[in-house]
Design an enzyme around this catalytic site. Structure first.
Site, PDB file in Angstrom:
ATOM      1  N   HIS A 349       0.871  -1.172   0.000  1.00 29.82           N
ATOM      2  CA  HIS A 349       0.000   0.000   0.000  1.00 29.82           C
ATOM      3  C   HIS A 349       0.909   1.223   0.000  1.00 29.82           C
ATOM      4  O   HIS A 349       1.673   1.441   0.943  1.00 29.82           O
ATOM      5  CB  HIS A 349      -0.917  -0.012   1.216  1.00 29.82           C
ATOM      6  CG  HIS A 349      -1.882  -1.154   1.213  1.00 29.82           C
ATOM      7  ND1 HIS A 349      -2.286  -1.809   2.362  1.00 29.82           N
ATOM      8  CD2 HIS A 349      -2.520  -1.781   0.182  1.00 29.82           C
ATOM      9  CE1 HIS A 349      -3.136  -2.769   2.043  1.00 29.82           C
ATOM     10  NE2 HIS A 349      -3.291  -2.773   0.728  1.00 29.82           N
ATOM     11  N   GLU A 352       1.571   3.584   3.006  1.00 26.65           N
ATOM     12  CA  GLU A 352       2.124   3.032   4.243  1.00 26.65           C
ATOM     13  C   GLU A 352       3.641   3.013   4.089  1.00 26.65           C
ATOM     14  O   GLU A 352       4.246   2.022   3.713  1.00 26.65           O
ATOM     15  CB  GLU A 352       1.523   1.655   4.507  1.00 26.65           C
ATOM     16  CG  GLU A 352       0.012   1.733   4.727  1.00 26.65           C
ATOM     17  CD  GLU A 352      -0.689   0.392   4.748  1.00 26.65           C
ATOM     18  OE1 GLU A 352       0.008  -0.641   4.862  1.00 26.65           O
ATOM     19  OE2 GLU A 352      -1.933   0.372   4.650  1.00 26.65           O
ATOM     20  N   HIS A 487       3.411  -3.441   6.633  1.00 23.11           N
ATOM     21  CA  HIS A 487       2.317  -2.493   6.439  1.00 23.11           C
ATOM     22  C   HIS A 487       2.401  -1.401   7.502  1.00 23.11           C
ATOM     23  O   HIS A 487       3.367  -1.321   8.262  1.00 23.11           O
ATOM     24  CB  HIS A 487       0.969  -3.212   6.517  1.00 23.11           C
ATOM     25  CG  HIS A 487       0.645  -4.028   5.308  1.00 23.11           C
ATOM     26  ND1 HIS A 487      -0.424  -3.765   4.483  1.00 23.11           N
ATOM     27  CD2 HIS A 487       1.255  -5.117   4.781  1.00 23.11           C
ATOM     28  CE1 HIS A 487      -0.466  -4.647   3.494  1.00 23.11           C
ATOM     29  NE2 HIS A 487       0.546  -5.489   3.661  1.00 23.11           N
ATOM     30  N   GLU A 580       2.126  -4.926  10.981  1.00 25.29           N
ATOM     31  CA  GLU A 580       1.642  -3.544  11.031  1.00 25.29           C
ATOM     32  C   GLU A 580       2.593  -2.791  11.951  1.00 25.29           C
ATOM     33  O   GLU A 580       2.644  -3.039  13.151  1.00 25.29           O
ATOM     34  CB  GLU A 580       0.209  -3.498  11.551  1.00 25.29           C
ATOM     35  CG  GLU A 580      -0.789  -4.268  10.692  1.00 25.29           C
ATOM     36  CD  GLU A 580      -1.175  -3.525   9.428  1.00 25.29           C
ATOM     37  OE1 GLU A 580      -0.808  -2.345   9.299  1.00 25.29           O
ATOM     38  OE2 GLU A 580      -1.853  -4.121   8.569  1.00 25.29           O
TER      39      GLU A 580
END
Length: 722
Positions: A349, A352, A487, A580
């Site tokens: 993404h 990110e 991410h 994350e």
């Protein structure tokens, strides 16, 4: 971030800079705004703009240009998206700004959580879930409104003088404010204009005013999600800052999410100011790198460490940007027998951005430490072949980079230039496997590993991004064993399966046959990540993952059909988790040194997990040559792996006793016991396979019937016995 700085520099003659700034017949007031009772500005009659679609915002901005041209006394509004403060009761006056601006001040840290909940106060709150502590830029709400995790600070409806206050703890030079509305799927709440106050003791306050002494009313938002930046016409040195909503969307409530831009000021009582700066002994490059800068940095690392690095491309993005990979090994460009391959992928993404910078920092660090002779790094590079893909979606990143770290919002740049979410773009092999399992076809008819691509996925009109195809071909070309997909936007490690087994279920615990291994891998990263191990930190958004060790099954969080994690597990030998990394998807450059310290040991420790379990070579007993594509099965685990082209394999396993079987077409199956302990390094588990008589006969027939003398004599004796 440089996109933000360049934009702010370009707009220096303006008081404010905001994307999607409101437009109305009265300067600074959004269409449909509701006036606070104490405001002295007349309410506009323009119809409310209830959509945040980009083309609508652009159309409104164009209308604003026409209005400004008719009003000769007003200054030109500047480039598209420029938000300008409003001076109430004196619309014809022109605000004269000082030539010197301070656009480079970093965020105070509401979004990154450096500003604690105790530093946020408000005049009132509708509920605890809408308290001052929720007034952070880009904070996300839960699915249900009214719980403990709503998407903004919202004042009570009867509050006639609402305010949100931030305590910087020490005097700082306040330079600007970024605002958003309330994140909610059910409500439309955002502030359309506000004033600003400052204080050093939270008792005596002064307002931001223009040169004539009038209070400045800053234009805020015209939708809930687009961040709008307003620069102060004159930076103010203070400890406290208050945002005072003046108008808000018609029918809504005064709701804010905000970030404060502030520069530190010298403290005469601080004898050691340099002690507060997090430095780096390796002179690492702590800044955001666009495509050109990333390529330049990778080249510099390659030139510094040519014997352990190699740069290659796995393909191109839709816009033609190459997907560069940095390989790091003592023999770059070569698969060594018995040496496992591991990869890190970042930037799936594009918005990110932290993963991209961490991989660029990691390659610099490994190069520096190898040259320095660090034993841990030396062993890692001599025993493992590492591949670092810092930007899987370079087109999306360039979009986010251009907007800047504080103005990119929550989603802009997430998708590719074609509008594809890459983490939903891989082939859905889960459904294929689960249907076969329900029909009792696994593993006898349908394999439990290396599932083929569905026919629909390979059709010419299939919606598959070139970035996705590039990674799939990369996966098939190199025998990866372990991977992590980096991410941002949360602090948690999620592991497969990412897709729920029950159709249409939003979330459901869906473990793989290797659930123990995946939980181990996830816990290793979470357990060595400093931010995740901070017991005093608050949740990023709407879930407290610290209650479960900061790890979660992906499908139990939210279902993700077509994820790279699931595809990697079902189509290749590679085990992959999603990390994350931070609450903030695009942290300011000021945060990068701390984020590197938070993740450095976790990145290294996770790479070292590629050597857990068993490893070995499957060979032909007669020729002692390696057998490619031999199947390695572990009793009790319904997922097999295969050997690489040299016959070597790696099977990640947690400590325990296992019965392992090696089989290959044309060979007798061999079984043996392999014990995995807590000792460092993999347990060797080699296999010698003997060809079956049928395979031997097939090979003999391939020689056109010319039998070896010993075999010919055996056949004659057998005939004589008859």
């Amino acid at each position: 971030m440089w996109g933000l700085l360049l934009a702010v520099t370009a707009f220096a003659p303006s008081v404010g800079l905001g994307l999607g700034a409101p437009s109305a017949s009265v300067p600074g007031l959004a269409p449909g705004s509701t006036l606070a009772p104490h405001s002295s500005v007349a309410q506009p009659s323009t119809k409310a703009n209830e959509t945040s679609e980009r083309h609508v915002r652009l159309r409104v901005i164009k209308k604003k240009k026409i209005v400004v041209k008719k009003r000769k006394k007003l200054r030109h509004p500047g480039p598209l998206g420029t938000a300008r403060p409003v001076v109430p009761t004196h619309p014809a006056k022109t605000l004269t700004l000082p030539e010197k601006q301070e656009p480079g001040c970093p965020p105070l840290g509401l979004e990154s959580l450096r500003v604690s909940d105790s530093q946020l106060e408000a005049s009132s709150s509708q509920s605890f879930g809408l308290g001052a502590h929720r007034g952070r830029l880009n904070i996300q709400s839960g699915l249900e409104d009214g719980d403990l995790y709503d998407g903004a600070w919202c004042a009570e409806q009867q509050d006639t003088e609402p305010w949100l206050q931030v305590d910087a703890k020490n005097p700082v030079r306040f330079a600007g404010i970024v605002t958003q509305g309330r994140n909610s799927v059910w409500r439309y709440d955002w502030v359309t204009s506000f004033k600003v106050q400052f204080s050093n003791d939270s008792q005596t306050w002064w307002k931001s005013r223009n040169s004539t002494g009038m209070d400045i009313v800053f234009p805020a938002n015209s939708d809930a999600e687009t961040p709008v930046l307003n620069l102060l016409p004159e930076p103010q040195v203070a400890r406290f800052i208050r945002l005072l909503p003046q108008t808000w969307f018609q029918g809504g409530a005064p709701c804010l999410r905000a970030e404060i831009l502030a520069c530190p000021v010298s403290d005469p009582n601080d004898l050691f100011p340099e002690a507060h700066t997090l430095g780096s002994s390796n002179s690492l490059d702590f800044r955001h790198h666009n495509y050109k800068a990333m390529r330049k940095l990778m080249k510099q690392v390659n030139e510094q460490c040519p014997n352990i690095t190699r740069i290659y491309s796995i393909g191109k993005s839709h816009q033609g940007l190459k997907l560069y990979v940095m390989e790091m090994s003592d023999h770059p460009g070569e698969h060594e027998l018995g040496e496992p391959e591991v990869r890190y992928v970042a930037g799936m993404h594009g918005n990110e951005a932290l993963g991209r910078e961490l991989l660029l920092l990691l390659m610099q660090f490994l190069c520096h430490e190898f040259l320095r002779g660090d034993p841990r790094v030396t062993r890692l590079l001599t025993e493992t072949r590492i591949h670092l893909l810092p930007s899987m979606n370079p087109d999306g990143y360039e979009t986010a980079y251009h907007r800047g770290s504080e103005l990119v919002g929550w989603a802009e740049g997430r998708w590719t230039h074609q509008g594809i979410d890459l983490n939903h773009n891989f082939a859905d092999l889960n459904t294929q496997l689960w249907y076969a399992e329900d029909d009792g076809l696994v593993p006898d008819t349908v394999p439990n590993h290396h599932l083929p691509l569905p026919t629909y996925y390979t059709l010419p009109n299939a919606t598959v991004a070139p970035e996705t195809w590039a990674v799939i071909k990369w996966m098939k070309r190199i025998p990866f064993v372990l991977s992590a997909n980096l991410h941002g936007g949360e602090l948690v490690v999620s592991y497969p399966f990412d897709m729920t087994r029950t159709p249409w279920a939003a979330r459901e615990l869906t473990p793989t046959p290797d659930d123990a291994v995946f939980r181990w891998l996830s816990t290793v990263y979470a357990g060595t990540n400093r931010a995740m191990q901070d017991t005093d930190r608050r949740p990023c958004h709407s879930q407290d993952f610290s209650l479960h060790g900061n790890v979660i099954n992906g499908a139990d969080w939210h279902t993700v059909p077509g994820s790279m994690n699931d595809f990697s597990y079902l189509h290749t030998n590679c085990f992959e988790v999603t990390v994350e990394l931070s609450c903030d998807k695009f942290p300011h450059e000021k945060e990068l040194p701390q984020e590197w310290e938070n993740n450095k040991d976790a990145l290294l420790t996770y790479l070292e997990q590629v050597r857990m379990g068993i490893t070995g070579v499957v060979r032909d007993k007669d020729t002692e040559l390696g057998i490619a594509d031999a199947v390695i099965a572990v009793e009790g685990i319904n997922h097999d792996v295969t050997t690489a082209w040299g016959g070597d394999y790696w099977r990640l396993l947690t400590p325990g006793d296992y019965v392992v079987t090696a089989s290959a077409e044309g060979y007798h199956t061999v079984r043996q016991h392999c014990q995995v302990t807590f000792e460092e390094g993999p347990v060797p588990c080699n296999f010698l396979l003997t060809k079956t008589p049928k395979e031997r006969l097939r090979e003999l027939l391939a020689t056109r019937g010319k039998l070896p003398p010993d075999l010919r004599r055996k056949l004659e004796r057998l005939r004589g016995q008859k």
